[in-house]
Scaffold this motif. Structure first.
Motif: not given
Length: 532
Positions: A205-214
Motif C-alpha cells: 500500500e504505497h503511492p505509484k512509483v514512476n519509472v526511473p528516468g522517465s
C-alpha cells in the motif's frame, strides 16, 4: 576526481576538466568524495588515483585520452614521465598493498587449514590481478595497466554479484521464517501466518512509483526537490542542476540520488514491514534501468548528449509501469530448497569443527593439568635439594687461607691437649720439659708400658713445692736440659719434694701408664687432627 572515473573504467571514464587559471590560488575547492566500488582493493585503487591526479603531466595526457585508450592500458605508458616524488609515493602504496594481501592470505589459510601450514605467498599472489606480483617493491606501468583492467572487469560483474547476494539474503529470511513456524503449535502457527500476510499487504500500500528516468519521474524531482515549476521543466537545465561536481557527466551516485523520492514512497525505516536492505536493492535496479536506456556507450556514465537523446524516446514520454521488488519473484522454490541443502551441509561442517575444537580443548586441558602436576613435583624436589644444601653448608668445616679444610676440635678435647705452639701443661705450677733434638713426643710406647699408671699410695702428683724451690731454676754446669728421658719416665710427672728435674726414677718406679683403650672417639679424633 575525474581521473578516478577514468581509471576505475566502469565507474568512471571521463576526461578531466581543464584547470581554470583565472581562479585565485587561495580559493578553496571542495573535492567530492570518491564512490565506493565495493572491491577488496578499493582503498588501493583510490589512493593510486589520488596520487596520479596530483601530477600535471599525467592530467594533461588524460585530457586528450579516450575511454578505450584508458581501458586498454595505453594510458599507463605515460607513467614513465611523471615526477620522481609521484613515483616514490606509488612505490610505497604498492608495498603496502602487497603486505596487506599477504596478511589476508595468511589469515585465510590459517582459518581454513590451521597455522602450521606453509604458505607460498608468491604463487598465491599470482592469482591477484590488480598488480604485478613478480615485482613487490616498485609501481610500474604494468601495475597501472593491470589495475585498470582488473577494476574494469570486476566492476562490470559487481552489480550481478550484488543481486546474487541479495537473493541469498531473501532466501535466508524465508528459511528462518519457516523454521520458526515449525517450532510453533498449530494455533500459533496460523496466527503468525496471518500476521505475515497482513504485513505484506501493508507494504504494497504505497503511492505509484514512476519509472526511473522517465519524464514523470524527473518532473517530480524538478518540482519537489528542486522547487521549480513542473510546467517549465527543461532537460538541459535539469542535467546541469544534478551534475553536482560539474564534471559534465552524471555518474552512478548522482543518478541514484534522483531515485530517493521514489524509494521513500515504498520504504520507511519506521515501519516494521519495510526492509532497508530491499530498499538498496531497489535503488540498484533503478540505476541499472536508467543506464540500460540512456548510457549508449556503456561506460557507466551519462553525458549531456546521451541524456538529451533519451528524452526524445517513447520510453521517456510514455513509460510502462514500474514493478517494485514486492511484485517481483526473487527466487524459485527449487532455488530455496537447494539453498537449504547448502545450509544443512554448512551447519554439519560447522558442527564437526566445533566437536573437533571441543576435543582439542579437552586434550589441552588434560595436558595442562599434567604439566602443572610435573611442575609442582619439580618445585618440591628443588625445594628439598635447596634444604639439603643449606644443611650441608651449615655443617661444613671452615677453610684456611689456601682453601684447605681447617678442623676445629670440640671443647672437650681442647682441655685434654694444649695447642701446638704452647707447652702442654698438666698443672699450672709445673713446666713441661723441653724435648731434646730428634726426640719424638708421640713415639710408640714399649709393650706393657702404661702412660697413665696409677700413682703409688701416698704419692701426691700435685703436692706444693718446698719453700725456696723454683721450678725454673738454672741447671747445674754440664747438665743438659733436653737429654733423653730414661725408659719409662713420664715427661709431665710431678716431682717429689727435693727431687731434681732430671733425676732418674728409682728402680721399679713406673711413669704414668698409657691411656685406656676405651678412649672417647671425639677426643681421639681431636688429638689426631692437631698437627705436630
Amino acid at each position: 576526481m575525474e581521473l578516478w572515473y577514468l581509471v576505475a573504467g566502469v565507474l568512471a571514464s571521463v576526461v578531466a576538466v581543464p584547470i581554470d587559471r583565472s581562479k585565485k590560488k587561495d580559493e578553496k575547492q571542495i573535492k567530492p568524495e570518491s564512490p565506493d566500488t565495493g572491491l577488496y582493493y578499493d582503498r588501493y585503487l583510490r589512493e593510486v588515483i589520488d596520487v596520479l591526479e596530483t601530477d600535471t603531466h599525467f592530467r594533461e595526457k588524460l585530457q586528450t585520452a579516450n575511454v578505450e585508450d584508458i581501458k586498454s592500458g595505453k594510458l599507463s605508458t605515460e607513467l614513465d614521465f611523471v615526477s620522481h616524488h609521484i613515483r616514490t609515493k606509488l612505490d610505497e602504496l604498492k608495498r603496502q598493498e602487497v603486505s596487506r594481501l599477504r596478511m589476508l592470505i595468511k589469515a585465510k589459510m590459517d582459518a581454513e587449514q590451521g597455522e602450521s601450514v606453509q604458505i607460498d605467498h608468491l604463487n598465491l599472489l599470482k592469482q591477484i590481478e590488480h598488480l604485478d606480483p613478480k615485482n613487490a617493491h616498485t609501481f610500474e606501468a604494468r601495475d597501472l595497466e593491470l589495475l585498470i583492467q582488473a577494476a574494469t572487469k570486476d566492476l562490470e560483474h559487481y552489480d550481478q554479484a550484488h543481486h546474487e547476494e541479495f537473493k541469498r539474503y531473501e532466501m535466508l529470511k524465508e528459511h528462518e521464517r519457516r523454521e520458526y513456524l515449525k517450532s510453533l503449535d498449530e494455533e500459533k502457527r496460523n496466527a503468525e501466518e496471518a500476521r505475515f500476510q497482513q504485513m505484506k499487504e501493508k507494504h504494497k500500500e504505497h503511492p505509484k512509483v514512476n519509472v526511473p528516468g522517465s519524464r514523470d519521474q524527473l518532473k517530480e524531482v524538478w518540482e519537489e526537490t528542486d522547487g521549480l515549476d513542473p510546467n517549465e521543466f527543461n532537460p538541459k537545465t535539469f542535467f546541469k542542476l544534478h551534475d553536482t561536481n560539474n564534471d559534465g557527466v552524471l555518474d552512478e551516485q548522482e543518478l541514484e540520488a534522483l531515485f530517493t523520492k521514489e524509494l521513500e514512497k515504498v520504504y520507511d525505516p519506521k515501519n516494521e514491514e519495510d526492509d532497508m536492505v530491499e530498499m538498496e536493492e531497489e535503488r540498484l535496479r533503478m540505476r541499472e534501468h536508467v543506464m540500460n536506456e540512456v548510457d549508449t556507450d556503456k561506460d557507466r556514465l551519462v553525458t549531456l548528449e546521451e541524456f538529451l537523446k533519451s528524452t526524445e524516446k517513447k520510453e521517456f514520454l510514455e513509460p510502462e509501469e514500474w514493478e517494485t521488488l514486492d511484485e517481483t519473484q526473487i527466487y524459485t522454490e527449487e532455488e530455496l530448497r537447494q539453498y537449504e541443502r547448502e545450509l544443512a551441509e554448512q551447519e554439519a561442517e560447522i558442527a564437526h569443527k566445533v566437536e573437533q575444537l571441543r576435543k582439542e580443548h579437552e586434550d589441552l586441558q588434560r595436558r595442562q593439568s599434567e604439566l602443572d602436576a610435573q611442575k609442582k613435583e619439580y618445585q618440591q624436589a628443588l625445594q628439598q635439594m635447596e634444604q639439603k644444601k643449606s644443611q650441608q653448608k651449615d655443617k661444613a668445616p671452615p677453610s684456611g687461607p689456601g682453601g684447605e679444610l681447617k678442623f676445629q676440635p670440640p671443647e672437650a678435647a681442647a682441655d685434654v691437649r694444649a695447642p701446638v705452639n704452647e707447652p702442654a701443661q698438666v698443672q699450672p705450677e709445673v713446666e713441661r720439659l723441653d724435648r731434646a733434638p730428634g726426640h719424638q713426643a708421640d713415639h710408640p710406647q714399649p709393650p706393657g708400658h702404661q702412660a697413665d699408671h696409677p700413682q703409688p699410695p701416698g704419692h701426691q702428683a700435685d703436692h706444693p713445692q718446698p719453700p725456696g724451690h723454683q721450678a725454673d731454676q738454672p741447671l747445674p754446669p754440664g747438665h743438659q736440659a733436653n737429654h733423653p728421658l730414661p725408659p719409662g719416665h713420664q715427661a709431665n710427672q710431678p716431682l717429689p719434694p727435693g727431687h731434681q728435674d732430671n733425676h732418674p726414677l728409682p728402680p721399679g718406679h713406673q711413669a704414668a701408664p698409657p691411656a685406656p683403650a676405651a678412649h672417647d672417639p671425639e677426643e681421639k679424633q681431636a688429638e689426631q687432627a692437631v698437627p705436630l
